[in-house]
Scaffold this motif. Structure first.
Motif, PDB file in Angstrom:
ATOM      1  N   ASP B  74      15.411  -7.664  -3.258  1.00  0.00           N
ATOM      2  CA  ASP B  74      15.958  -6.338  -3.421  1.00  0.00           C
ATOM      3  C   ASP B  74      16.630  -6.231  -1.802  1.00  0.00           C
ATOM      4  OD1 ASP B  74      17.270  -4.124  -3.387  1.00  0.00           O
ATOM      5  OD2 ASP B  74      15.569  -3.299  -4.372  1.00  0.00           O
ATOM      6  N   LEU B  75      17.984  -6.693  -1.766  1.00  0.00           N
ATOM      7  CA  LEU B  75      18.837  -6.682  -0.311  1.00  0.00           C
ATOM      8  C   LEU B  75      18.822  -5.304   0.138  1.00  0.00           C
ATOM      9  CD1 LEU B  75      21.289  -9.262  -1.158  1.00  0.00           C
ATOM     10  CD2 LEU B  75      19.319  -9.637  -0.356  1.00  0.00           C
ATOM     11  N   SER B  76      18.481  -4.108  -0.789  1.00  0.00           N
ATOM     12  CA  SER B  76      18.883  -2.948   0.017  1.00  0.00           C
ATOM     13  C   SER B  76      17.664  -2.603   1.065  1.00  0.00           C
ATOM     14  CB  SER B  76      18.371  -1.725  -0.898  1.00  0.00           C
ATOM     15  OG  SER B  76      17.376  -1.832  -1.635  1.00  0.00           O
ATOM     16  N   GLU B  77      16.578  -3.618   1.150  1.00  0.00           N
ATOM     17  CA  GLU B  77      15.705  -3.368   2.103  1.00  0.00           C
ATOM     18  C   GLU B  77      15.877  -4.238   3.437  1.00  0.00           C
ATOM     19  OE1 GLU B  77      12.055  -4.279  -0.205  1.00  0.00           O
ATOM     20  OE2 GLU B  77      12.650  -2.571  -1.522  1.00  0.00           O
ATOM     21  N   GLY B  78      16.934  -5.184   3.232  1.00  0.00           N
ATOM     22  CA  GLY B  78      17.172  -6.101   4.295  1.00  0.00           C
ATOM     23  C   GLY B  78      17.656  -7.533   3.564  1.00  0.00           C
TER      24      GLY B  78
END
Lengths: 193, 189
Positions: B74-78
């Motif tokens: 989940d790229l919203s966390e990096g």
């Protein structure tokens, strides 16, 4: 009163036709971008952002992982060369050769569930490393319940079956050249009555 | 005459329902690859799936001759950083979004070193990277994912039983983790 009935009937019939035709289209795998070779079909655009909506819907429904973007291509067959549905209680012979590819695998699945079929020797597929070829590179593979000499792929208890051929590292997938693809023929030899 | 209108209305309605159903299926299908993977595989870890055997398939139509491994992110966390050593023989790495689009794939033929060192970033993180280290030279392959959620699929061909051990050993050396991003203010300096 009659008008109300007509509107109501119209809504029902329209909904049934719309949903029914959508289900059939997805279930039968109608994609506009199918590549066909004999009774084999492939959807090389499956998984790509601009695949047609039917291909995208079929993929979302089966839920498998598409081989896309040059990694390879998957051909599937649900019928033999005469157009008859593939059945677990029949004996089939696949003859010919695969298109140019670094590696290939052939796997038998339960057509209805998309799952592998348990069988006596726990073999579910055959690949390009295992196959015994003739001097000219062609091969025969027999798919049957009972053991055969030569290239044999067992089938367990099931109803309809399907064959999937996956070509890995194939110039067909990277070059997107789908003309003149020849796939092995599928002949039904006999069936248990 | 009235029946003609009725028929036209029914056909038009059926057409609208047909088209909207087809377009909606990828969004609402309960058993697509993402749902199955999300249900069985933890996020941000490299998971080797068991070889496909009857009744033990994580996903339908898996190739029993392929060792699949998955890394869900989940790229919203990096951004996601992946480092892997890949086996001889066929292998490929593909990036697939939650909605089923394969946005990236690479095979052994394209990367003869047999090593992969790459980052998956969304469009904002791509921009941050180009601002932050435009001068830096590295062998890191950076790919842009069109959606924040998705997974990488690693495929290795187990053409003979003897290849399985090697593939399993290499899988243990694979890292797949979220990278902590420097604060945006720092990155801009």
């Amino acid at each position: 009163m009659l008008l109300l009935f007509q509107i109501f009937a119209g809504l029902i019939v329209g909904a049934v036709l719309g949903l029914g035709s959508a289900f059939l289209a997805v279930d039968r795998g109608i994609g506009f971008e199918a590549v066909r070779a004999g009774s084999w079909a492939a959807w090389p655009r499956a998984g790509e952002a601009d695949a047609d909506p039917y291909t995208r819907a079929s993929l979302a429904r089966t839920g498998d992982l598409p081989l896309a973007g040059g990694a390879g291509i998957t051909f599937s067959a649900k019928t033999d060369d005469n157009g008859d549905i593939l059945r677990a209680d029949c004996v089939y012979q696949l003859s010919g050769r695969m298109p140019a590819t670094q590696w290939w695998t052939l796997t038998v699945y339960d057509e209805l569930s998309g799952r592998l079929i348990s069988n006596s020797i726990q073999r579910y597929g055959i690949n390009s490393k295992e196959i015994v070829r003739r001097a000219d590179g062609s091969f025969d593979i027999v798919v049957s319940r009972s053991a055969r000499a030569g290239n044999w792929l067992p089938v367990g208890k099931a109803d309809q079956i399907s064959f999937l051929v996956r070509l890995y590292d194939t110039p067909i997938a990277t070059g997107k050249s789908f003309q003149d693809i020849r796939m092995p023929s599928i002949q039904r030899l006999e069936c248990r009555s | 005459m009235r029946w003609v209108f009725w028929l036209v209305g029914v056909i038009a309605l059926a057409g609208v329902i047909h088209i909207s159903t087809i377009l909606a299926i990828p969004r609402i299908a309960p058993f697509d690859a993402w749902s199955r993977i999300a249900a069985q595989i933890p996020e941000k870890s490299f998971s080797v799936l068991p070889l496909a055997r009857p009744g033990e398939e994580v996903i339908p139509l898996m190739d029993p001759a392929i060792q699949y491994s998955v890394c869900r992110y989940d790229l919203s966390e990096g951004p996601l950083h992946v480092e892997a050593v890949l086996p001889h023989g066929y292998w490929s790495v593909a990036g697939q979004t939650r909605s089923g689009i394969v946005f990236y794939s690479v095979t052994g033929q394209a990367s003869p070193t047999g090593r992969i060192n790459m980052e998956v970033r969304n469009s904002d993180q791509m921009r941050e990277k180009s601002l932050a280290d435009s001068e830096e030279k590295d062998d890191m392959l950076t790919i842009e994912a069109p959606e924040n959620q998705g997974f990488l699929v690693f495929r290795s061909l187990v053409a003979t039983a003897s290849m399985l051990g090697q593939i399993e050993d290499l899988a243990k050396q694979t890292a797949c983790e979220t990278v902590a991003e420097p604060a945006p203010a720092q990155a801009a300096q």
